[in-house]
Design a protein around this motif. Structure first.
Motif, short mmCIF file in Angstrom:
data_model
loop_
_atom_site.label_atom_id
_atom_site.label_comp_id
_atom_site.label_asym_id
_atom_site.label_seq_id
_atom_site.Cartn_x
_atom_site.Cartn_y
_atom_site.Cartn_z
N ALA A 86 -4.16 28.62 -27.38
CA ALA A 86 -3.24 27.56 -27.78
C ALA A 86 -3.61 26.97 -29.13
CB ALA A 86 -3.19 26.47 -26.71
N PHE A 87 -4.91 26.85 -29.39
CA PHE A 87 -5.36 26.34 -30.69
C PHE A 87 -4.87 27.25 -31.82
CE2 PHE A 87 -8.70 26.11 -34.01
CZ PHE A 87 -8.56 24.78 -34.36
N SER A 88 -5.05 28.55 -31.66
CA SER A 88 -4.59 29.50 -32.68
C SER A 88 -3.07 29.52 -32.79
CB SER A 88 -5.12 30.90 -32.38
OG SER A 88 -6.52 30.96 -32.57
N LEU A 89 -2.39 29.40 -31.67
CA LEU A 89 -0.92 29.37 -31.68
C LEU A 89 -0.41 28.16 -32.46
CD1 LEU A 89 -0.17 30.28 -27.97
CD2 LEU A 89 0.59 31.60 -29.96
N THR A 90 -1.02 27.00 -32.22
CA THR A 90 -0.60 25.78 -32.90
C THR A 90 -0.83 25.89 -34.40
OG1 THR A 90 -1.05 24.48 -30.91
CG2 THR A 90 -0.89 23.27 -32.99
N ALA A 137 -12.99 33.79 -34.50
CA ALA A 137 -11.64 33.22 -34.49
C ALA A 137 -11.65 31.77 -34.97
CB ALA A 137 -11.03 33.32 -33.10
N SER A 138 -12.64 31.02 -34.56
CA SER A 138 -12.76 29.63 -35.02
C SER A 138 -12.94 29.56 -36.53
CB SER A 138 -13.92 28.96 -34.30
OG SER A 138 -14.09 27.65 -34.76
N TYR A 192 -10.21 35.87 -24.59
CA TYR A 192 -9.99 34.87 -23.54
C TYR A 192 -8.83 35.17 -22.61
CZ TYR A 192 -13.05 32.06 -26.53
OH TYR A 192 -14.10 31.60 -27.27
N GLY A 193 -7.91 36.01 -23.04
CA GLY A 193 -6.69 36.25 -22.27
C GLY A 193 -5.54 35.44 -22.84
N GLN A 194 -4.34 35.78 -22.43
CA GLN A 194 -3.11 35.21 -22.98
C GLN A 194 -2.92 33.72 -22.70
OE1 GLN A 194 -0.54 37.00 -24.69
NE2 GLN A 194 -2.04 38.63 -24.86
N GLU A 195 -3.53 33.19 -21.64
CA GLU A 195 -3.22 31.83 -21.19
C GLU A 195 -4.39 30.86 -21.34
OE1 GLU A 195 -0.03 31.11 -20.25
OE2 GLU A 195 0.33 33.18 -20.88
#
Length: 168
Positions: free
Chosen positions: A50-54, A8-9, A42-45
């Motif tokens: 958050a990194f991917s969402l941003t 993912a990174s 990692y789960g939703q939270e």
């Protein structure tokens, strides 16, 4: 393998490169895959989500897809605040991104307090001479410029420039 969390990174990094080149269509599937992978691992939270969402929110914002970007920034901000605390330096990134989105939409009243909060966090956590502090100063200056506050904008632009000249 293709489902390892480190993938993912790498997907995010490649997508950011594509975005910087204006290849949004190449970036989008990578960002969506990175988000899906982070959520699975990692789960939703989790702050990694958050990194991917941003990153995905910034892609949408760059394309002018504000309705798609806003909830992603808001979710990333909520996740980071809950997981890391309201004053963590990583909270400033989605704050600044959401403020930029509001500024670009002409929602100046909503943007300004977000910039101020991001700037406070960056001053406290990164210092007054950090490039990320300069980024927020520059973005806030742009808001003042658009709001016809030239004196405030000039002061902030100059401050951001001094930091960038010293640090970059």
């Amino acid at each position: 393998g293709s489902e390892h969390p480190v993938i993912a990174s790498s997907l995010n990094n490649l997508a950011i490169l594509y975005c910087s080149q204006g290849s949004f269509e190449r970036a989008k599937p990578l960002l969506l895959r990175a988000l899906r992978l982070d959520e699975q691992v990692y789960g939703q939270e989790h702050p990694e989500v958050a990194f991917s969402l941003t990153n995905l929110a910034e892609l949408y914002r760059d394309q002018g897809l504000y309705d798609e970007a806003e909830p992603l920034y808001q979710r990333a901000l909520r996740i980071r605040e809950q997981a890391l605390g309201h004053e963590h330096p990583l909270v400033a990134h989605p704050l600044n991104g959401l403020a930029n989105l509001y500024r670009e939409q002409g929602r100046y009243e909503q943007a300004e307090p977000l910039y101020q909060r991001a700037l406070t966090i960056r001053y406290r956590q990164c210092g007054t001479q950090h490039p990320e502090t300069a980024e927020t100063l520059h973005d806030l200056a742009r808001l003042h410029e658009l709001r016809n506050r030239p004196d405030q904008a000039l002061k902030l632009y100059q401050q951001a420039l001094r930091i960038r000249e010293r640090r970059l």
